[in-house]
Write an enzyme that holds these catalytic residues in place. Structure first.
Site, mmCIF file in Angstrom:
data_model
loop_
_atom_site.group_PDB
_atom_site.id
_atom_site.type_symbol
_atom_site.label_atom_id
_atom_site.label_comp_id
_atom_site.label_asym_id
_atom_site.label_seq_id
_atom_site.Cartn_x
_atom_site.Cartn_y
_atom_site.Cartn_z
ATOM 1 N N GLY A 23 0.855 -1.010 -0.030
ATOM 2 C CA GLY A 23 -0.073 -0.004 -0.107
ATOM 3 C C GLY A 23 0.852 1.233 0.021
ATOM 4 N N CYS A 70 5.234 -6.131 1.469
ATOM 5 C CA CYS A 70 5.712 -4.841 1.458
ATOM 6 C C CYS A 70 5.161 -4.031 2.414
ATOM 7 C CB CYS A 70 5.256 -4.118 0.120
ATOM 8 S SG CYS A 70 6.037 -2.762 -0.275
ATOM 9 N N TYR A 71 4.091 -3.237 2.298
ATOM 10 C CA TYR A 71 3.477 -2.333 3.271
ATOM 11 C C TYR A 71 2.987 -3.488 4.470
ATOM 12 C CZ TYR A 71 0.469 0.743 6.263
ATOM 13 O OH TYR A 71 0.122 1.604 7.030
ATOM 14 N N HIS A 126 7.199 -7.749 -3.848
ATOM 15 C CA HIS A 126 6.153 -8.159 -4.403
ATOM 16 C C HIS A 126 6.001 -9.466 -5.232
ATOM 17 C CE1 HIS A 126 3.765 -4.486 -3.507
ATOM 18 N NE2 HIS A 126 4.989 -3.966 -3.688
ATOM 19 N N GLU A 138 3.660 -11.212 -6.112
ATOM 20 C CA GLU A 138 2.664 -11.426 -7.045
ATOM 21 C C GLU A 138 2.813 -10.942 -8.294
ATOM 22 O OE1 GLU A 138 3.076 -9.205 -4.546
ATOM 23 O OE2 GLU A 138 1.661 -7.525 -4.372
ATOM 24 N N ASP A 151 -15.547 -10.812 -24.175
ATOM 25 C CA ASP A 151 -15.977 -10.117 -22.763
ATOM 26 C C ASP A 151 -17.427 -10.257 -22.760
ATOM 27 O OD1 ASP A 151 -13.085 -10.342 -22.847
ATOM 28 O OD2 ASP A 151 -13.068 -8.109 -22.680
ATOM 29 N N LYS A 172 -8.263 -11.383 -18.533
ATOM 30 C CA LYS A 172 -8.537 -11.824 -20.106
ATOM 31 C C LYS A 172 -8.636 -13.511 -20.047
ATOM 32 C CE LYS A 172 -9.739 -10.644 -24.036
ATOM 33 N NZ LYS A 172 -10.656 -9.706 -24.588
#
Ligand code: XMP
Length: 521
Positions: free
Chosen positions: A61, A88-89, A178, A180, A235, A377
Site C-alpha cells: 500500500g 511490502c507495506y 512483491h 505477486e 468479454d 482476460k
C-alpha cells in the site's frame, strides 16, 4: 460472503491500497484457492470471526507505517492461529505491530528489479527458491529496521536486509518485495508453499467461480430487468451468457450493428446467440444511421465521438422499447478497472476516447452489473469455456467498439468498407491456414487513404493501398509486430491483390506499441 464460499477453504487478503492487490488474488485463483479482498478499514474482529480465514495476506500500500494514523489491521489477525503473509507495506505493518521498527526512507528505497540472496537457514516457504539468483520486484521507500521478537531473516537484498523474514512457530511470513507480480518470476512458488503450509486443498475451480458469480448476480438483480450491449467480443459474450444463466429472460441483449463489422460478423454473432443460447436478442441494424453521420468525417477523434454518441442513442431507443431496465450489464475486466485509476492519483492522459456505453447508466438511471470485474482476460476465456462457448469463439482476436471505422483512415465510404472487409477476410484466412492465429494477439487490415498506380495484365490500375497489421501482446497495453516470414507476406499480398478488386498494393506495418498504437486511429 455467500453459502457456496463457505463450503470452501478461504483466504483473506486485507487490502492497504496497493495497485497490484488483485494480482495476489489472481495468483491464488491459479492455485485453486478461494480468496476475498477486503479493505483494511472494513475488517474488524467480528468480520474475522465470521469469515474464519484459513490464512491471511496483508497487501502492499502507499501509506507510511511511521505516519500517525496510517492503516493497521486488527491485532486479532495475529491471534487467529493461522498463517499470515505480509507483503511490502503488509510486512512493515506486521513488524511494527508485533514489536519491531520501521524507518522512513533514509536512502534505502528500492524500486524495480532487485536480487535476493539466501541466509544460511532454509525454510519451506522458499522451497524451489535460490536454484539460481532470485529476481524480485521491489517498490518501497520505508524499510524494517528492527525485527519483531520471534522473527529470523531468510533472505536479503542490497537495500532490504530483511527482504524475507519469518516467525516459524507462529507461521508468520513477511517479504519486502512483491511476489505477486510478473517480475518476481518465482513468486508463484512462494504462494504455493504458503498455501500448502496453511493446509489448503485447492478446491476452488472455474466451475466453482461460475456458481458463485451466478449466485451474486441473482442476489444483486432480484427480479429486476437487465440489458446488455453485446458486441460479439469475448468479454461481453461471456458476461451475457453468465447473466442469462443466472436470471434467464430477465436479460435482453442488444447487438448494435453500426455497419462497421467485419465480413459475416453480424450474422455469425446473432446466429450463435439466438440458436445456441436462445438468448433474447435485439439485432439493431443501424448501418444507414451510422454511415450517414460519418460521411465526410476524417478526424479520428470526431469519428470515435460520433460512433460513441450514436451507439448510446440507439441502445437507449431499444432499451425503451422493451420498457426500460434497472441494470446495465457490462463485460468490464480487471485491467479496465485499473486503467481507469491513475497511478499518480491524477487524471490520466486520454490517448483515444475508448468506445463504451459510458454515461448511459446515469442517463437512464441504471445500476451496473459487471460479473467479470475481478478477472483477467485469460480467466474470462477459461470461464467462457466453462460456459460451453466454442474454442473458435473464445480465441477470437479483440475487435474494437468503433469497428472498421478506425481501420479506414480518412473518409469512410461504403465502397472502401466493402474492399476492407474482403481484404481482411483473405488476410485472416491466410493466418489461419498457416496455423498462426493463436500466436497473434490481433491481426487486421487497414485500408489507406491513398491510391497508387499498378499494372495488372496489360492494363494500368489505380487502386487503394492497404496495410496489414499483426501484433503480439499480453494485454493490449504494449505490443510488438509479428515477425511473419517473407514467404507468408508475399503469398498474402498476392492473394489480396488477386482476390480483392480495388486493392493493388499491400504493405506490412512493423511499428511496435509504444510508440505506435495497435489500431491505426
Ligand atoms: P490501441 O489502438 O489503443 O488498442 O493500441 C488497444 C486495444 O484496444 C482495442 N481498442 C478498442 N476497444 N473500444 C474497444 O472496445 C475502442 O474504442 C477501442 N480502441 C482500441 C484495440 O483493438 C486493441 O485491442
Amino acid at each position: 460472503m455467500t453459502e457456496i464460499a463457505h463450503e470452501h477453504d478461504r483466504l483473506l487478503i486485507i487490502d492497504f491500497g496497493s495497485q497490484v492487490t488483485q494480482l495476489i488474488a489472481r495468483r491464488l485463483r491459479e492455485l485453486n484457492v478461494y480468496c476475498e479482498i477486503h479493505p483494511f478499514n472494513l475488517v474488524d474482529d467480528a468480520f474475522l470471526d465470521s469469515f474464519a480465514p484459513k490464512a491471511v495476506i496483508l497487501s502492499g500500500g502507499p501509506a507510511s507505517v511511521p505516519d500517525e494514523g496510517s492503516p493497521r489491521p486488527p491485532m486479532k489477525v495475529f491471534e487467529l492461529g493461522v498463517p499470515v503473509l505480509g507483503i511490502c507495506y503488509g510486512q512493515q505493518v506486521m513488524m511494527q505491530m508485533l514489536g519491531g521498527k520501521v524507518l522512513r526512507g533514509q536512502g534505502t528505497a528500492e524500486f524495480g528489479r532487485a536480487y535476493v540472496t539466501p541466509a544460511e537457514a532454509r525454510i519451506d516457504l522458499l522451497n524451489g527458491w535460490f536454484l539460481d539468483r532470485e529476481q524480485v520486484w521491489m517498490s518501497h521507500g520505508d524499510h524494517v529496521s528492527e525485527l519483531a521478537p520471534g522473527f529470523t531473516v531468510y533472505g536479503t537484498s542490497p537495500n532490504a536486509p530483511y527482504a524475507i523474514t519469518a516467525d516459524l512457530d507462529r507461521r508468520f511470513y513477511a517479504v519486502q518485495f512483491h511476489p505477486e507480480v510478473h517480475h518476481t518470476p518465482n513468486g508463484r512458488t512462494l504462494f504455493e508453499n504458503f498455501i500448502r503450509d496453511a493446509g489448503f486443498t485447492g478446491d476452488w475451480t472455474m466451475g466453482a467461480y461460475r456458481e458463485e458469480a451466478i449466485r451474486l448476480i441473482r442476489e444483486q438483480v432480484g427480479d429486476g430487468k437487465v440489458i446488455c450491449a453485446l458486441s460479439g467480443g469475448v468479454d461481453s459474450s461471456v458476461a451475457a451468457i453468465l447473466i442469462h444463466e443466472a436470471i434467464g429472460e430477465q436479460l435482453t441483449c442488444v447487438f448494435v450493428d453500426h455497419g462497421l463489422m467485419r465480413k459475416n460478423e453480424a450474422e455469425e454473432v446473432v446466429g450463435m446467440f439466438r440458436e445456441h443460447y436462445n438468448l433474447p436478442l435485439i439485432h439493431a441494424d443501424e448501418a444507414d444511421l451510422f454511415l450517414g453521420r460519418l460521411e465526410g468525417v476524417s478526424d479520428p477523434e470526431t469519428k470515435r465521438k460520433i460512433i460513441g454518441g450514436l451507439f448510446i442513442d440507439v441502445f437507449e431507443k431499444h432499451a425503451q422499447e422493451i420498457g426500460g431496465a434497472d441494470f446495465l450489464a457490462q463485460g468490464t475486466l480487471y485491467p479496465d478497472v485499473i486503467e481507469s485509476v491513475s497511478f499518480s492519483g491524477g487524471p490520466s492522459v486520454t490517448i483515444k476516447s475508448h468506445h463504451n456505453v459510458g454515461g448511459l447508466p446515469e442517463r437512464m438511471n441504471m445500476q451496473l452489473v459487471e460479473p467479470l470485474r475481478e478477472l483477467f482476460k485469460d480467466e474470462v476465456r477459461a470461464l467462457g469455456r466453462e460456459l460451453g462457448l466454442p474454442d473458435s469463439f473464445i480465441g477470437r482476436h479483440p475487435f474494437p467498439g468503433p469497428g472498421l471505422a478506425i481501420r479506414c483512415p480518412g473518409e469512410i465510404t461504403r465502397a472502401k468498407l466493402d474492399i476492407l472487409r474482403e481484404a481482411d477476410a483473405v488476410y485472416i484466412d491466410q493466418i489461419r491456414r498457416h496455423g498462426l492465429y493463436d500466436e497473434i494477439w490481433q491481426a487486421f487490415v487497414a485500408i489507406l487513404p491513398v491510391r497508387t498506380v499498378g499494372v495488372m495484365g496489360d492494363g494500368r490500375t489505380y487502386d487503394y493501398a492497404c496495410a496489414l497489421r499483426a501484433v503480439t501482446s499480453v494485454d493490449g497495453m504494449t505490443a510488438d509486430y509479428y515477425p511473419f516470414s517473407h514467404d507468408f507476406l508475399g503469398e498474402t499480398a498476392t492473394r489480396i491483390i488477386n482476390e480483392v478488386p480495388g486493392i493493388n498494393r499491400v504493405t506490412y506495418d512493423i511499428t511496435s506499441k509504444p510508440p505506435g498504437t495497435i489500431e491505426w486511429e
